[in-house]
Design a protein around this motif. Sequence first.
Motif, PDB file in Angstrom:
ATOM      1  N   PHE A 145      35.337  37.125  47.686  1.00 49.13           N
ATOM      2  CA  PHE A 145      35.783  36.570  48.971  1.00 49.13           C
ATOM      3  C   PHE A 145      36.889  37.423  49.597  1.00 49.13           C
ATOM      4  CE2 PHE A 145      38.811  34.872  45.975  1.00 49.13           C
ATOM      5  CZ  PHE A 145      40.009  34.859  46.678  1.00 49.13           C
ATOM      6  N   ALA A 146      37.597  38.207  48.770  1.00 49.49           N
ATOM      7  CA  ALA A 146      38.725  39.002  49.272  1.00 49.49           C
ATOM      8  C   ALA A 146      38.340  40.446  49.619  1.00 49.49           C
ATOM      9  CB  ALA A 146      39.857  39.012  48.237  1.00 49.49           C
ATOM     10  N   ILE A 147      37.038  40.791  49.470  1.00 52.91           N
ATOM     11  CA  ILE A 147      36.595  42.152  49.822  1.00 52.91           C
ATOM     12  C   ILE A 147      36.783  42.363  51.323  1.00 52.91           C
ATOM     13  CG2 ILE A 147      34.608  43.714  49.976  1.00 52.91           C
ATOM     14  CD1 ILE A 147      33.469  42.379  47.477  1.00 52.91           C
ATOM     15  N   SER A 148      37.331  43.508  51.700  1.00 50.30           N
ATOM     16  CA  SER A 148      37.556  43.811  53.115  1.00 50.30           C
ATOM     17  C   SER A 148      36.250  44.188  53.799  1.00 50.30           C
ATOM     18  CB  SER A 148      38.550  44.965  53.245  1.00 50.30           C
ATOM     19  OG  SER A 148      38.671  45.353  54.597  1.00 50.30           O
ATOM     20  N   SER A 149      36.115  43.793  55.059  1.00 50.21           N
ATOM     21  CA  SER A 149      34.939  44.202  55.844  1.00 50.21           C
ATOM     22  C   SER A 149      35.332  45.240  56.897  1.00 50.21           C
ATOM     23  CB  SER A 149      34.292  42.977  56.510  1.00 50.21           C
ATOM     24  OG  SER A 149      35.253  42.288  57.273  1.00 50.21           O
ATOM     25  N   GLU A 150      36.555  45.727  56.805  1.00 54.48           N
ATOM     26  CA  GLU A 150      37.054  46.722  57.757  1.00 54.48           C
ATOM     27  C   GLU A 150      36.574  48.109  57.321  1.00 54.48           C
ATOM     28  OE1 GLU A 150      41.405  48.230  59.087  1.00 54.48           O
ATOM     29  OE2 GLU A 150      41.299  46.121  58.541  1.00 54.48           O
ATOM     30  N   GLU A 151      35.648  48.676  58.100  1.00 53.08           N
ATOM     31  CA  GLU A 151      34.998  49.918  57.676  1.00 53.08           C
ATOM     32  C   GLU A 151      35.964  51.109  57.597  1.00 53.08           C
ATOM     33  OE1 GLU A 151      32.091  49.899  56.415  1.00 53.08           O
ATOM     34  OE2 GLU A 151      31.596  47.858  57.013  1.00 53.08           O
ATOM     35  N   THR A 152      37.054  51.075  58.383  1.00 56.51           N
ATOM     36  CA  THR A 152      37.988  52.214  58.366  1.00 56.51           C
ATOM     37  C   THR A 152      38.711  52.321  57.021  1.00 56.51           C
ATOM     38  OG1 THR A 152      39.619  50.796  59.433  1.00 56.51           O
ATOM     39  CG2 THR A 152      38.382  52.291  60.854  1.00 56.51           C
ATOM     40  N   ARG A 153      38.914  51.174  56.368  1.00 52.55           N
ATOM     41  CA  ARG A 153      39.526  51.205  55.032  1.00 52.55           C
ATOM     42  C   ARG A 153      38.409  51.009  54.009  1.00 52.55           C
ATOM     43  NH1 ARG A 153      44.204  46.842  55.516  1.00 52.55           N
ATOM     44  NH2 ARG A 153      45.212  47.933  53.793  1.00 52.55           N
ATOM     45  N   TYR A 154      37.499  52.000  53.993  1.00 55.92           N
ATOM     46  CA  TYR A 154      36.267  51.896  53.210  1.00 55.92           C
ATOM     47  C   TYR A 154      36.532  51.679  51.720  1.00 55.92           C
ATOM     48  CZ  TYR A 154      37.329  56.695  51.887  1.00 55.92           C
ATOM     49  OH  TYR A 154      37.959  57.799  51.379  1.00 55.92           O
ATOM     50  N   TYR A 155      37.682  52.165  51.223  1.00 54.83           N
ATOM     51  CA  TYR A 155      37.994  52.031  49.796  1.00 54.83           C
ATOM     52  C   TYR A 155      38.300  50.578  49.422  1.00 54.83           C
ATOM     53  CZ  TYR A 155      42.497  52.598  52.128  1.00 54.83           C
ATOM     54  OH  TYR A 155      43.547  52.464  52.999  1.00 54.83           O
ATOM     55  N   LEU A 156      38.433  49.693  50.408  1.00 56.27           N
ATOM     56  CA  LEU A 156      38.633  48.259  50.128  1.00 56.27           C
ATOM     57  C   LEU A 156      37.326  47.469  50.294  1.00 56.27           C
ATOM     58  CD1 LEU A 156      42.040  47.507  51.918  1.00 56.27           C
ATOM     59  CD2 LEU A 156      41.659  48.157  49.534  1.00 56.27           C
ATOM     60  N   ASN A 157      36.205  48.181  50.602  1.00 56.46           N
ATOM     61  CA  ASN A 157      34.925  47.506  50.869  1.00 56.46           C
ATOM     62  C   ASN A 157      34.129  47.223  49.595  1.00 56.46           C
ATOM     63  OD1 ASN A 157      34.220  49.283  54.011  1.00 56.46           O
ATOM     64  ND2 ASN A 157      35.630  47.614  53.561  1.00 56.46           N
ATOM     65  N   GLY A 158      34.830  46.888  48.526  1.00 52.82           N
ATOM     66  CA  GLY A 158      34.138  46.607  47.278  1.00 52.82           C
ATOM     67  C   GLY A 158      35.086  46.002  46.254  1.00 52.82           C
ATOM     68  N   ILE A 159      34.566  45.812  45.038  1.00 54.71           N
ATOM     69  CA  ILE A 159      35.369  45.279  43.932  1.00 54.71           C
ATOM     70  C   ILE A 159      35.753  46.438  43.016  1.00 54.71           C
ATOM     71  CG2 ILE A 159      35.322  43.841  41.849  1.00 54.71           C
ATOM     72  CD1 ILE A 159      33.542  41.871  43.321  1.00 54.71           C
ATOM     73  N   TYR A 160      37.049  46.541  42.724  1.00 56.34           N
ATOM     74  CA  TYR A 160      37.574  47.595  41.849  1.00 56.34           C
ATOM     75  C   TYR A 160      37.475  47.105  40.409  1.00 56.34           C
ATOM     76  CZ  TYR A 160      41.015  50.932  39.933  1.00 56.34           C
ATOM     77  OH  TYR A 160      41.655  51.906  39.199  1.00 56.34           O
TER      78      TYR A 160
END
Length: 372
Positions: A145-160
């Motif tokens: 639920f906390a994954i970012s959908s902001e494409e410019t910060r692509y490194y937040l578009n997933g689970i680490y």
Amino acid sequence: MKLTIERAALLKSLNHVQSVVERRNTIPILSNVKIEGANGRLSLNATDMDLDIVEAVPAEVAQPGATTAPAHTLYEIIRKLPEGSQVEIEQSGDDSQLVLRSGRSRFTLASLPVTDYPVMSGGELPYSFVLGADDLKGLIDKTRFAISSEETRYYLNGIYLHAASSDGVPVLRAVATDGHRLARVEVPLPEGAPGMPGVIVPRKTVAELRKLLDETSVDVTISLSETKIRFAFDDAVMTSKLIDGTFPDYERVIPADNDKVLEVDCKSLSQAVDRVSAISTEKSRAIKLSVDKGGLTLSASSPENGSAVEELEASYEAGPMEIGFNSRYLMDILAQIEGDAARFAMADAASPTVVREVTDSSAVYVLMPMRV
């Protein structure tokens, strides 16, 4: 290729693989699913070049072979066939068409050469370990639920996903954040996972994997390198590219010395937030929490809708304070807490708040406050 298969078995597998295929494709072969019949099994393969899924189902294979067919069209046809029917699939002599028969229905679909179909499954995956399906579901459900959908910060578009240490105990940790909230969940580190690189699993892969996990309770074999990850269980194998980026140092944003502790019934709070937030503006979704010894007051107001106030019983011993949150973000976090009570550790109205389940320390949530 010629084979016969039950509609239900084919529909279930097609449902899994066709959702990987994008609706709009500039490369025609990527709109197709690869169909292969051999050794009493039908294998279906779909890819978008970043994510690849292969699933096998039992079938009566009269003549082995392989071809491709439009994924969404094939799925719609099978979905609309009557329950309990048998489906016969046959490849035309020149491999330009796929003929599908069931009862009195007959469909002819255009095929593309199987030799053009991209292969994603190659490459060495040096790290491999086994994780229970329930553990993997938990890691996904409590963080995605906390994954970012902001494409410019692509490194937040997933689970680490990475190996870490919690109070000296090795753990496998999943983290997701969009800058407004952060979720960190961990399970004991499986054998084979020590030394693995930290990887960012893309949002689409997480969503497709979670759908597959709904129908299984077996262990999942996870293999990975620095660029790819593979999940294998039952008769399905999912391979995905990883996000090529550096996940931020999330530990720095988890406060360690928040001393104002509030404990409140999770379900009551979630329902109260939902009710009170009906008043807040659609844009900000702001809600205010006023805490004092023995109690918590929720309030929201907007020029258009008026105001709302609700009081709740809570355990709180520190001095009075007020803090504002985005109501939707707060409810997202409360929805992950399985126990009865949630514990909020706060510092002041401008600092991040840490939310945990009172009886479970494996999950930590951080929520940034809002001005109200």
